[in-house]
Design a protein around this motif. Sequence first.
Motif, PDB file in Angstrom:
ATOM      1  N   LEU A   1       0.815  -1.206   0.000  1.00 15.44           N
ATOM      2  CA  LEU A   1       0.000   0.000   0.000  1.00 15.44           C
ATOM      3  C   LEU A   1       0.854   1.263   0.000  1.00 15.44           C
ATOM      4  CD1 LEU A   1      -2.867  -0.973   2.484  1.00 15.44           C
ATOM      5  CD2 LEU A   1      -3.021  -0.709   0.006  1.00 15.44           C
ATOM      6  N   LEU A   2       1.938   1.242   0.777  1.00 13.92           N
ATOM      7  CA  LEU A   2       2.831   2.400   0.780  1.00 13.92           C
ATOM      8  C   LEU A   2       3.445   2.617  -0.599  1.00 13.92           C
ATOM      9  CD1 LEU A   2       4.663   1.939   4.205  1.00 13.92           C
ATOM     10  CD2 LEU A   2       2.952   3.668   3.632  1.00 13.92           C
ATOM     11  N   LYS A   3       3.778   1.515  -1.255  1.00 18.79           N
ATOM     12  CA  LYS A   3       4.327   1.623  -2.611  1.00 18.79           C
ATOM     13  C   LYS A   3       3.283   2.181  -3.583  1.00 18.79           C
ATOM     14  CE  LYS A   3       6.586  -1.124  -6.208  1.00 18.79           C
ATOM     15  NZ  LYS A   3       7.038  -2.490  -6.605  1.00 18.79           N
ATOM     16  N   LEU A   4       2.036   1.669  -3.468  1.00 19.30           N
ATOM     17  CA  LEU A   4       0.973   2.155  -4.349  1.00 19.30           C
ATOM     18  C   LEU A   4       0.678   3.634  -4.106  1.00 19.30           C
ATOM     19  CD1 LEU A   4      -1.619  -0.772  -4.379  1.00 19.30           C
ATOM     20  CD2 LEU A   4      -0.269   0.059  -6.306  1.00 19.30           C
ATOM     21  N   GLN A   5       0.639   4.028  -2.849  1.00 18.69           N
ATOM     22  CA  GLN A   5       0.379   5.428  -2.543  1.00 18.69           C
ATOM     23  C   GLN A   5       1.470   6.324  -3.122  1.00 18.69           C
ATOM     24  OE1 GLN A   5      -0.136   5.613   1.726  1.00 18.69           O
ATOM     25  NE2 GLN A   5      -2.357   5.428   1.562  1.00 18.69           N
ATOM     26  N   GLY A   6       2.706   5.852  -3.049  1.00 15.68           N
ATOM     27  CA  GLY A   6       3.792   6.620  -3.642  1.00 15.68           C
ATOM     28  C   GLY A   6       3.652   6.739  -5.152  1.00 15.68           C
ATOM     29  N   GLU A   7       3.262   5.642  -5.789  1.00 15.48           N
ATOM     30  CA  GLU A   7       3.065   5.674  -7.239  1.00 15.48           C
ATOM     31  C   GLU A   7       1.900   6.592  -7.620  1.00 15.48           C
ATOM     32  OE1 GLU A   7       2.511   1.641  -8.303  1.00 15.48           O
ATOM     33  OE2 GLU A   7       4.651   1.110  -8.170  1.00 15.48           O
ATOM     34  N   PHE A   8       0.807   6.550  -6.835  1.00 16.16           N
ATOM     35  CA  PHE A   8      -0.338   7.413  -7.126  1.00 16.16           C
ATOM     36  C   PHE A   8       0.021   8.889  -6.975  1.00 16.16           C
ATOM     37  CE2 PHE A   8      -3.318   3.765  -5.700  1.00 16.16           C
ATOM     38  CZ  PHE A   8      -3.186   3.185  -6.956  1.00 16.16           C
ATOM     39  N   MET A   9       0.745   9.205  -5.925  1.00 20.49           N
ATOM     40  CA  MET A   9       1.134  10.596  -5.728  1.00 20.49           C
ATOM     41  C   MET A   9       2.060  11.066  -6.840  1.00 20.49           C
ATOM     42  SD  MET A   9      -0.633  11.368  -3.139  1.00 20.49           S
ATOM     43  CE  MET A   9      -0.011  13.011  -2.924  1.00 20.49           C
ATOM     44  N   LEU A  10       2.938  10.166  -7.289  1.00 19.89           N
ATOM     45  CA  LEU A  10       3.818  10.519  -8.400  1.00 19.89           C
ATOM     46  C   LEU A  10       3.006  10.734  -9.680  1.00 19.89           C
ATOM     47  CD1 LEU A  10       6.735  10.872  -9.431  1.00 19.89           C
ATOM     48  CD2 LEU A  10       6.778   8.401  -9.876  1.00 19.89           C
ATOM     49  N   ARG A  11       2.001   9.888  -9.899  1.00 24.19           N
ATOM     50  CA  ARG A  11       1.155  10.038 -11.074  1.00 24.19           C
ATOM     51  C   ARG A  11       0.402  11.368 -11.036  1.00 24.19           C
ATOM     52  NH1 ARG A  11       0.599   9.790 -16.225  1.00 24.19           N
ATOM     53  NH2 ARG A  11      -1.543   9.426 -16.956  1.00 24.19           N
ATOM     54  N   LEU A  12      -0.105  11.756  -9.882  1.00 26.79           N
ATOM     55  CA  LEU A  12      -0.771  13.043  -9.741  1.00 26.79           C
ATOM     56  C   LEU A  12       0.176  14.199 -10.039  1.00 26.79           C
ATOM     57  CD1 LEU A  12      -2.967  12.528  -6.518  1.00 26.79           C
ATOM     58  CD2 LEU A  12      -3.778  12.818  -8.873  1.00 26.79           C
TER      59      LEU A  12
ATOM     60  N   GLN B   1      -7.240   9.749  -7.623  1.00 28.14           N
ATOM     61  CA  GLN B   1      -7.660  10.183  -6.295  1.00 28.14           C
ATOM     62  C   GLN B   1      -8.574   9.163  -5.641  1.00 28.14           C
ATOM     63  OE1 GLN B   1      -6.485  13.007  -4.760  1.00 28.14           O
ATOM     64  NE2 GLN B   1      -7.456  12.056  -2.974  1.00 28.14           N
ATOM     65  N   ARG B   2      -9.444   8.525  -6.442  1.00 28.99           N
ATOM     66  CA  ARG B   2     -10.333   7.496  -5.914  1.00 28.99           C
ATOM     67  C   ARG B   2      -9.521   6.297  -5.411  1.00 28.99           C
ATOM     68  NH1 ARG B   2     -13.207   7.446  -9.831  1.00 28.99           N
ATOM     69  NH2 ARG B   2     -12.346   5.695 -11.023  1.00 28.99           N
ATOM     70  N   LYS B   3      -8.496   5.907  -6.167  1.00 30.83           N
ATOM     71  CA  LYS B   3      -7.638   4.797  -5.726  1.00 30.83           C
ATOM     72  C   LYS B   3      -6.874   5.146  -4.455  1.00 30.83           C
ATOM     73  CE  LYS B   3      -7.017   2.841 -10.373  1.00 30.83           C
ATOM     74  NZ  LYS B   3      -6.044   2.529 -11.441  1.00 30.83           N
ATOM     75  N   VAL B   4      -6.443   6.423  -4.377  1.00 35.02           N
ATOM     76  CA  VAL B   4      -5.742   6.856  -3.157  1.00 35.02           C
ATOM     77  C   VAL B   4      -6.665   6.758  -1.957  1.00 35.02           C
ATOM     78  CG1 VAL B   4      -4.699   8.847  -2.002  1.00 35.02           C
ATOM     79  CG2 VAL B   4      -4.107   8.335  -4.370  1.00 35.02           C
ATOM     80  N   ASP B   5      -7.918   7.178  -2.115  1.00 33.81           N
ATOM     81  CA  ASP B   5      -8.879   7.090  -1.015  1.00 33.81           C
ATOM     82  C   ASP B   5      -9.130   5.636  -0.610  1.00 33.81           C
ATOM     83  OD1 ASP B   5      -9.066   9.832  -1.088  1.00 33.81           O
ATOM     84  OD2 ASP B   5     -10.871   9.841  -2.365  1.00 33.81           O
ATOM     85  N   ASP B   6      -9.197   4.744  -1.592  1.00 35.24           N
ATOM     86  CA  ASP B   6      -9.389   3.326  -1.285  1.00 35.24           C
ATOM     87  C   ASP B   6      -8.219   2.770  -0.481  1.00 35.24           C
ATOM     88  OD1 ASP B   6     -11.777   3.430  -2.639  1.00 35.24           O
ATOM     89  OD2 ASP B   6     -10.969   2.607  -4.529  1.00 35.24           O
ATOM     90  N   THR B   7      -7.017   3.118  -0.903  1.00 39.44           N
ATOM     91  CA  THR B   7      -5.837   2.640  -0.164  1.00 39.44           C
ATOM     92  C   THR B   7      -5.788   3.229   1.238  1.00 39.44           C
ATOM     93  OG1 THR B   7      -4.480   4.426  -1.118  1.00 39.44           O
ATOM     94  CG2 THR B   7      -4.486   2.304  -2.263  1.00 39.44           C
ATOM     95  N   ASP B   8      -6.292   4.458   1.417  1.00 39.13           N
ATOM     96  CA  ASP B   8      -6.338   5.052   2.757  1.00 39.13           C
ATOM     97  C   ASP B   8      -7.239   4.248   3.683  1.00 39.13           C
ATOM     98  OD1 ASP B   8      -4.595   7.054   2.092  1.00 39.13           O
ATOM     99  OD2 ASP B   8      -6.159   8.526   1.603  1.00 39.13           O
ATOM    100  N   GLU B   9      -8.365   3.762   3.168  1.00 33.26           N
ATOM    101  CA  GLU B   9      -9.265   2.947   3.984  1.00 33.26           C
ATOM    102  C   GLU B   9      -8.608   1.640   4.404  1.00 33.26           C
ATOM    103  OE1 GLU B   9     -12.186   3.711   5.223  1.00 33.26           O
ATOM    104  OE2 GLU B   9     -12.062   5.726   4.348  1.00 33.26           O
ATOM    105  N   ILE B  10      -7.927   1.012   3.429  1.00 36.72           N
ATOM    106  CA  ILE B  10      -7.238  -0.253   3.755  1.00 36.72           C
ATOM    107  C   ILE B  10      -6.090   0.019   4.722  1.00 36.72           C
ATOM    108  CG2 ILE B  10      -5.990  -2.212   2.796  1.00 36.72           C
ATOM    109  CD1 ILE B  10      -7.479  -1.782   0.177  1.00 36.72           C
ATOM    110  N   MET B  11      -5.403   1.153   4.547  1.00 38.31           N
ATOM    111  CA  MET B  11      -4.289   1.485   5.425  1.00 38.31           C
ATOM    112  C   MET B  11      -4.756   1.684   6.867  1.00 38.31           C
ATOM    113  SD  MET B  11      -1.065   1.877   5.763  1.00 38.31           S
ATOM    114  CE  MET B  11      -0.421   2.044   4.109  1.00 38.31           C
ATOM    115  N   LYS B  12      -5.958   2.215   7.053  1.00 37.11           N
ATOM    116  CA  LYS B  12      -6.485   2.370   8.406  1.00 37.11           C
ATOM    117  C   LYS B  12      -6.677   1.008   9.076  1.00 37.11           C
ATOM    118  CE  LYS B  12      -8.901   6.757   7.608  1.00 37.11           C
ATOM    119  NZ  LYS B  12     -10.212   7.455   7.564  1.00 37.11           N
ATOM    120  N   GLU B  13      -7.144   0.019   8.304  1.00 34.43           N
ATOM    121  CA  GLU B  13      -7.292  -1.329   8.861  1.00 34.43           C
ATOM    122  C   GLU B  13      -5.928  -1.907   9.237  1.00 34.43           C
ATOM    123  OE1 GLU B  13      -9.370  -3.679   6.037  1.00 34.43           O
ATOM    124  OE2 GLU B  13     -11.151  -2.390   5.954  1.00 34.43           O
ATOM    125  N   VAL B  14      -4.939  -1.655   8.371  1.00 31.71           N
ATOM    126  CA  VAL B  14      -3.587  -2.141   8.671  1.00 31.71           C
ATOM    127  C   VAL B  14      -3.040  -1.462   9.920  1.00 31.71           C
ATOM    128  CG1 VAL B  14      -1.211  -2.250   7.812  1.00 31.71           C
ATOM    129  CG2 VAL B  14      -3.126  -2.734   6.266  1.00 31.71           C
TER     130      VAL B  14
END
Length: 640
Positions: free
Chosen positions: A121-132, A171-184
């Motif tokens: 998830l941290l890797k995906l969030q980094g990739e999403f932020m880079l894409r933005l 942004q939608r994918k980032v929000d989804d990963t944030d929800e999963i990250m809260k569970e983690v």
Amino acid sequence: KTSFLDKSFRKNLESALRFGNPLLVEDVESYDPILNPVLNKEVKRTGGRVLITIGDADIDLSPSFEIFMSTRDPTADFPPDLCSRVTFVNFTVTHASLQSQCLDSCLKAERADVDEKRSDLLKLQGEFMLRLRHLEKALLKALNECQGNILDNDNIINTLETLKGEAADVQRKVDDTDEIMKEVENVSNQYMPLSQACSFIYFALESLNHVHFLYHYSLQFFLDIFNSVLHDNRKLEGVANCTSRLSIITEQLFVETFRRVSMSMLHKDRACFAMVLARIHMKQVAQITGSHDREFLAFLNGPQKPFNLHSVELIKGTSQEQSNHLAGLTLIHAFKGVVQWAKTHTKELQAWINLAEPEKSTPICWDSDKPQTEIGQSFMRLLFIQAIRPDRVLAASNEFIRVVMGDNFYKIIDKQPNLSGIVANEIRPSTPILMCCEIGYDASSQVDDLAAIRGKALISIAMGSGEGFTQAEKSISAASRSGHWVMLKNVHLAPQWLLALEKKLHNIKPHDDFRLFLTMEISPKIPFSLLRIGRIITFQAPPGIKANLTRTFADISSDRMSKPPNERTRLYFIIGWFHAIIQERMRYLPLGWSKKYEFNDSDLQCAFDSLDVWLDKFSKGRNNIPPEHIPWDALKRLIM
């Protein structure tokens, strides 16, 4: 890469200056002034050449030259003139960094699925932020290249629509990963108290050098303890429940830390360290027991006295000092009514003061706003005993530690260090074993016996002379390749040479079977850097007759004890008892003896050997021997 202690240091420095190679200088706590011209940038230009003077030679200075200096000693102190000429980068560990490191290790060991999901998830969030970020740059580039009216440019409008759609999707994918990250994070928070305890324990170890110069521990020493609890813990076998495993790991972390650290401590300091661990443990379960911060601070400051001693009324059945301490105890909220309680319970208080073991039946003389746990009540008893019976504070502290840490925690103190297990399972080949002994105690015989049992070739060298230094260096170099053992005796006589030995051990890559033993007296001349990389084991006469007898018979093999005749074990006990009495009397000089005699385990071993010789001679293989046939006069003369 070089070092100030390297014989070719100047040659490496000149080569790096001339060809512009980066130079790494290690162990700069022993600074060499030859670097002053380099740090001061004392250059001169002659005929188009840029020169710098090193010693008595002018060296061409390359513009690409860089120098880096490092030290492995976190206590190193550099002079202000050096600090003003360099840029410092501090890589020492902090509370937060160690806590994060321990949390990562724990998640990898206990919840690998959660750790893998978190990493992904941290890797995906980094990739999403880079894409933005790339989308933002593409938008700015499109706007910058636009000519004329933006609204009339169909390409710009299409580009904006495309970027808007992609940005919304990201942004939608980032929000989804944030929800999963809260569970983690919810799972990670379960292991947060353990990681916080690791951080507190390590920095408690760091501060122990203020108690005694011998107590220096590296970060690697603590991480070895933590990893052994995570990966080599037999109590975790067959346990699948995550909560149960976490509880076992937390308990074993405190136990294993105390076991390994107490081996290196003097007997008088072990109770102090046990109290520190108990305090850390209380912080981790503060939501159940209460933190008791103010009470613990009051305990550390000692019995308090009121500001106006003349106004303190003498309480019947107590001395003036005890009355003063009781009045000072009212500064603690829970004991605000203790003076009034003492005045109304004078007979009970006087009877309790006269008890031999008052910590076992302490009256409840404190108030509490809410019901207290057993830990809270035990701590209140400790404060009351400190005020009235300070001679029993140690016994009350032991009882408090038992309540907080468990019944079996404090029993570790009475156990003799298992040198064989330490050498086989807890020591790296490059880690020296520092056997620190009191004056008159010789631990080298234990290494000799262990080498004989394990069938290892042992090279023993006595230090203190120039020949010993040369022989030790050659033996260490040869043994590190062949896997033999080396024992250097009385290394406290060569503190300067030990500095070079520490550098040598850091650079060699020894054989897996190689072990280095260093025997020494407890001396402040031992370099701190060597204490940090080594495994310290202190050897003292155990306090108390019971502890002395326990250690004596723990060192005797069962084959030797069961050897006929049957009277041998009884005679062993008599000699062990006699030895324990002598050792205990030496603790009360000049009452026990007029001066300190060097009675040690070598005398005990000699007495056992003499007994074996005479018993074997007179028993002639029989299982029993009449008491009148035992050569009492000869044994008394030899032993006494």
